[in-house]
Design a protein around this motif. Structure first.
Motif, short mmCIF file in Angstrom:
data_model
loop_
_atom_site.label_atom_id
_atom_site.label_comp_id
_atom_site.label_asym_id
_atom_site.label_seq_id
_atom_site.Cartn_x
_atom_site.Cartn_y
_atom_site.Cartn_z
N LEU A 62 -8.74 35.47 70.38
CA LEU A 62 -9.33 34.16 70.60
C LEU A 62 -8.84 33.16 69.56
CD1 LEU A 62 -12.93 35.23 71.58
CD2 LEU A 62 -11.04 34.58 73.08
N ASN A 63 -8.44 33.63 68.38
CA ASN A 63 -7.75 32.82 67.39
C ASN A 63 -6.57 33.65 66.87
OD1 ASN A 63 -9.08 34.65 65.76
ND2 ASN A 63 -10.29 33.15 64.67
N ALA A 64 -5.83 33.12 65.92
CA ALA A 64 -4.64 33.82 65.43
C ALA A 64 -4.80 34.17 63.96
CB ALA A 64 -3.40 32.96 65.63
N ALA A 65 -4.27 35.32 63.59
CA ALA A 65 -4.22 35.74 62.19
C ALA A 65 -2.77 36.15 61.91
CB ALA A 65 -5.17 36.91 61.94
N ILE A 66 -2.19 35.54 60.91
CA ILE A 66 -0.81 35.80 60.53
C ILE A 66 -0.86 36.54 59.19
CG2 ILE A 66 1.42 34.78 60.01
CD1 ILE A 66 0.07 32.33 61.78
N PHE A 67 -0.48 37.81 59.20
CA PHE A 67 -0.61 38.69 58.06
C PHE A 67 0.71 38.83 57.32
CE2 PHE A 67 -3.58 40.18 61.31
CZ PHE A 67 -4.76 40.29 60.60
N GLY A 68 0.69 38.58 56.02
CA GLY A 68 1.84 38.85 55.18
C GLY A 68 1.44 39.78 54.05
N SER A 69 2.38 40.59 53.59
CA SER A 69 2.08 41.48 52.47
C SER A 69 3.31 41.63 51.59
CB SER A 69 1.60 42.85 52.96
OG SER A 69 2.64 43.52 53.63
N PRO B 67 8.28 38.70 53.43
CA PRO B 67 9.14 38.68 54.62
C PRO B 67 8.47 39.40 55.79
CG PRO B 67 9.93 40.30 53.06
CD PRO B 67 8.77 39.60 52.40
N GLU B 68 8.81 38.98 56.96
CA GLU B 68 8.40 39.62 58.21
C GLU B 68 6.89 39.74 58.40
OE1 GLU B 68 10.62 43.12 59.20
OE2 GLU B 68 12.40 42.36 58.21
N PRO B 69 6.15 38.61 58.29
CA PRO B 69 4.72 38.68 58.57
C PRO B 69 4.48 38.95 60.06
CG PRO B 69 5.39 36.41 58.31
CD PRO B 69 6.58 37.27 57.96
#
Length: 157
Positions: A55-62, A47-49
């Motif tokens: 210049l690009n995107a990084a979507i982090f989840g843990s 939940p809640e990444p």
């Protein structure tokens, strides 16, 4: 070692940004953000990444799993487009690539094949699905039934 440093930085970013990722506190309303998937049949819910765009995107989840933390990073161009995209194993500096990185305990890999389908990009959120695979130390890891609803990347001017 380079991947380990990247994942530590990613985890630190997730921890730092996790307090502001959802307006409802993760309670499950239509404003909730998440990344869900199965890895070799084991379900994971993040939940809640956090979405970080340069210049690009990084979507982090843990996800806390006992004494370890499971992390997943979805990489997209900052100008991500709706549609189905091949997941490729390239350096994060390749700005038009879609990719997935995974880490849990001693396991850490970048997916070498698969697809990411972005089904919608709204004013605030991006939704979609993904599946991919990689081989790490002779073991094949399959990520299936992946889905996400995340804050959309905002290109940096």
């Amino acid at each position: 070692m380079k991947k380990l440093k990247f994942l530590v930085l990613a985890l630190a970013t997730v921890v730092f940004l996790s307090c502001s990722s959802s307006s409802d506190g993760g309670g499950g309303s239509s404003d909730s953000t998440f990344i869900k998937f199965k890895i070799n049949g084991t379900a994971s819910n993040m939940p809640e990444p956090s979405t970080v765009t340069s210049l690009n995107a990084a979507i982090f989840g843990s996800q806390d799993v006992g004494s370890d933390i499971r992390t997943l990073i979805l990489r997209t161009p900052s100008t991500a487009l709706a549609g189905t995209h091949d997941i490729v194993n390239v350096a994060p500096s390749v700005l038009d690539a879609y990719g997935v990185s995974y880490s849990f305990g001693d396991i850490s890999f970048d997916a070498t094949s698969g697809t990411m389908t972005i089904t919608s990009i709204g004013e605030e959120y991006m939704t979609g699905t993904f599946s991919c695979s990689a081989v790490y130390e002779g073991v094949t890891y399959n990520i299936t039934e992946g889905s996400f609803r995340v804050f959309k990347p905002v290109p940096v001017d």
